[in-house]
Design an enzyme around this catalytic site. Structure first.
Site, PDB file in Angstrom:
ATOM      1  N   HIS A 139      95.427  -8.131  32.080  1.00  0.00           N
ATOM      2  CA  HIS A 139      93.998  -8.342  31.844  1.00  0.00           C
ATOM      3  C   HIS A 139      93.665  -7.939  30.419  1.00  0.00           C
ATOM      4  O   HIS A 139      94.184  -6.940  29.906  1.00  0.00           O
ATOM      5  CB  HIS A 139      93.182  -7.498  32.839  1.00  0.00           C
ATOM      6  CG  HIS A 139      91.739  -7.365  32.484  1.00  0.00           C
ATOM      7  ND1 HIS A 139      90.887  -8.444  32.408  1.00  0.00           N
ATOM      8  CD2 HIS A 139      90.983  -6.273  32.169  1.00  0.00           C
ATOM      9  CE1 HIS A 139      89.682  -8.018  32.070  1.00  0.00           C
ATOM     10  NE2 HIS A 139      89.709  -6.711  31.915  1.00  0.00           N
ATOM     11  N   HIS A 141      90.580  -8.839  26.864  1.00  0.00           N
ATOM     12  CA  HIS A 141      89.258  -9.323  26.446  1.00  0.00           C
ATOM     13  C   HIS A 141      89.359 -10.194  25.195  1.00  0.00           C
ATOM     14  O   HIS A 141      88.829  -9.814  24.145  1.00  0.00           O
ATOM     15  CB  HIS A 141      88.341  -8.128  26.147  1.00  0.00           C
ATOM     16  CG  HIS A 141      88.201  -7.119  27.246  1.00  0.00           C
ATOM     17  ND1 HIS A 141      87.779  -5.813  27.039  1.00  0.00           N
ATOM     18  CD2 HIS A 141      88.428  -7.227  28.585  1.00  0.00           C
ATOM     19  CE1 HIS A 141      87.738  -5.156  28.196  1.00  0.00           C
ATOM     20  NE2 HIS A 141      88.140  -5.989  29.149  1.00  0.00           N
TER      21      HIS A 141
HETATM   22  P1  13P Z   1      90.728   0.728  32.208  1.00  0.00           P
HETATM   23  O1  13P Z   1      90.670   1.590  30.976  1.00  0.00           O
HETATM   24  O2  13P Z   1      90.345   1.469  33.438  1.00  0.00           O
HETATM   25  O3  13P Z   1      92.069   0.031  32.331  1.00  0.00           O
HETATM   26  O4  13P Z   1      89.624  -0.401  32.064  1.00  0.00           O
HETATM   27  C1  13P Z   1      89.634  -1.293  30.982  1.00  0.00           C
HETATM   28  C2  13P Z   1      89.046  -2.609  31.319  1.00  0.00           C
HETATM   29  O5  13P Z   1      89.322  -3.584  30.648  1.00  0.00           O
HETATM   30  C3  13P Z   1      88.142  -2.713  32.485  1.00  0.00           C
HETATM   31  O6  13P Z   1      87.939  -4.050  32.843  1.00  0.00           O
HETATM   32 ZN    ZN Z   2      88.213  -5.444  31.148  1.00  0.00          ZN
END
Ligand code: 13P
Ligand code: ZN
Length: 270
Positions: A139, A141
Site C-alpha cells: 500500500h 500514496h
Molecule cells: P501505518 O503507519 O500504520 O502503516 O499507516 C500508514 C498508512 O498509509 C495508513 O493508510
Molecule cells: Zn495509507
C-alpha cells in the site's frame, strides 16, 4: 543460525521500501508492505519457538493460521527502513485463527505492525484463493493516482479504461484492471474487508483520496504493477485539462491482447 540481515527477504524488503520512498509514494509513515514468508526460509534465520511478544490482531483469518509475514511497522517511516530494519520491520506468525500474531523478530522499540494489517491480511486471503503464488500486499500514496481520484469518475470500468489508454503497455501489465473503493476510514476491519472483496477480481485497488493497494507474487512484480498504474495516472494528469486529439483505441487494445497473450477484463473493451 544465519544473520537475518543477510536474508534475501529482508534485503529485498529494504530495497523496495527505500525505492518506494524515493519515488515519493510514502511520505512520513505513509504506506505499508506485507510479505508472506516460507516457514523453512524463516527457520534458517530465527528460532521458531522463541516468541518475543504476542500481539492481538482484532480480526480472524483462519486461512492464514500458522503463516509467517514480514511486515512494516505502524507509524514507521519508509525512509528509515534501510537504517534500522529491526525497528521498522517485524516478522510475525499468525496463530489462534489469525486473531493473534506472535512476534519473532523486529519492532524492537515496542512497536507493532501497520494499522492496515486487516486490509493486508484479508487481501492475502483473497488473493491466495485466486493465485496460490501470491506473496505480497503493498500500500502507498502515489501522487498522480491520488490526484486522479479527485477529478475522474470512480467507476471501475471507466477508471481502468482511462489508465489503459494512457500507456500502451498498461493493458498488458494489468489486464484485470483497477478496482476502486470510495473514501472510507482507513485502518479499520471494514476497509480491510472491502479491500479484500475488491482483490477477488483485480490486483490493484485504489482507495479514493488516499492511495492504492497492489498484490503480486513478489516485491518486484507488485512494485512494477503500482509503478505502471502511477505512470498512466501521471500521463492522465498531464493531459486531463487539454483537448484529447489521439488515444489508444479499443481495436488497438485488442491487437495488444493478441500480441501479448493477455485478456482485458471481461466487458471492459468494446
Ligand atoms: P501505518 O503507519 O500504520 O502503516 O499507516 C500508514 C498508512 O498509509 C495508513 O493508510
Ligand atoms: Zn495509507
Amino acid at each position: 543460525m544465519k544473520d537475518i540481515l543477510t536474508a534475501p527477504f529482508i534485503v529485498e524488503m529494504i530495497r523496495t521500501a527505500t525505492n518506494m520512498y524515493d519515488h515519493g509514494w510514502d511520505e512520513r509513515n505513509g504506506g505499508n508492505i506485507s510479505l508472506l514468508l516460507d516457514e523453512a526460509e524463516v527457520g534458517e534465520y530465527l528460532a521458531l519457538d522463541t516468541v518475543l511478544r504476542t500481539i492481538s490482531t482484532g480480526f480472524s483469518a483462519p486461512e492464514l493460521n500458522g503463516k509467517y509475514f514480514l511486515v512494516t511497522g505502524t507509524g514507521k517511516y519508509f525512509k528509515n527502513v534501510q537504517y534500522a530494519p529491526e525497528v521498522n520491520l517485524g516478522i510475525v506468525r499468525l496463530t489462534n485463527g489469525g486473531e493473534s500474531a506472535e512476534l519473532l523478530w523486529g519492532f524492537t522499540d515496542g512497536g507493532r505492525f501497520t494499522s492496515e494489517f486487516p486490509a493486508h491480511m484479508m487481501s492475502h486471503v483473497a488473493r491466495l484463493k485466486v493465485d496460490g503464488e501470491n506473496k505480497v500486499v503493498m500500500h502507498c500514496h502515489p501522487g498522480n493516482l491520488l490526484a486522479m481520484t479527485y477529478v475522474h469518475t470512480l467507476d471501475e470500468r471507466e477508471f481502468t479504461r482511462t489508465l489503459w489508454q494512457m500507456c500502451t503497455e498498461c493493458i498488458v501489465v494489468f489486464p484485470d484492471g483497477v478496482n476502486v473503493l470510495p473514501w472510507m476510514l482507513c485502518g479499520t476491519n471494514e476497509i480491510g474487508e472491502a479491500t479484500a472483496k475488491k482483490m477477488e477480481t483485480a490486483r490493484l485497488v485504489v482507495w479514493a483520496q488516499h492511495g492504492i493497494y497492489g498484490a503480486g507474487k513478489d516485491l518486484d512484480e507488485t512494485f512494477g504493477l503500482i509503478e505502471t498504474a502511477e505512470k498512466a495516472a501521471e500521463i492522465f494528469m498531464k493531459i486531463a485539462h487539454l483537448p484529447r486529439v489521439n488515444t489508444i483505441t479499443d481495436e488497438q487494445m485488442h491487437q495488444l491482447e493478441k500480441r501479448f497473450g493477455v485478456k482485458g477484463r471481461e466487458g471492459y473493451l468494446k
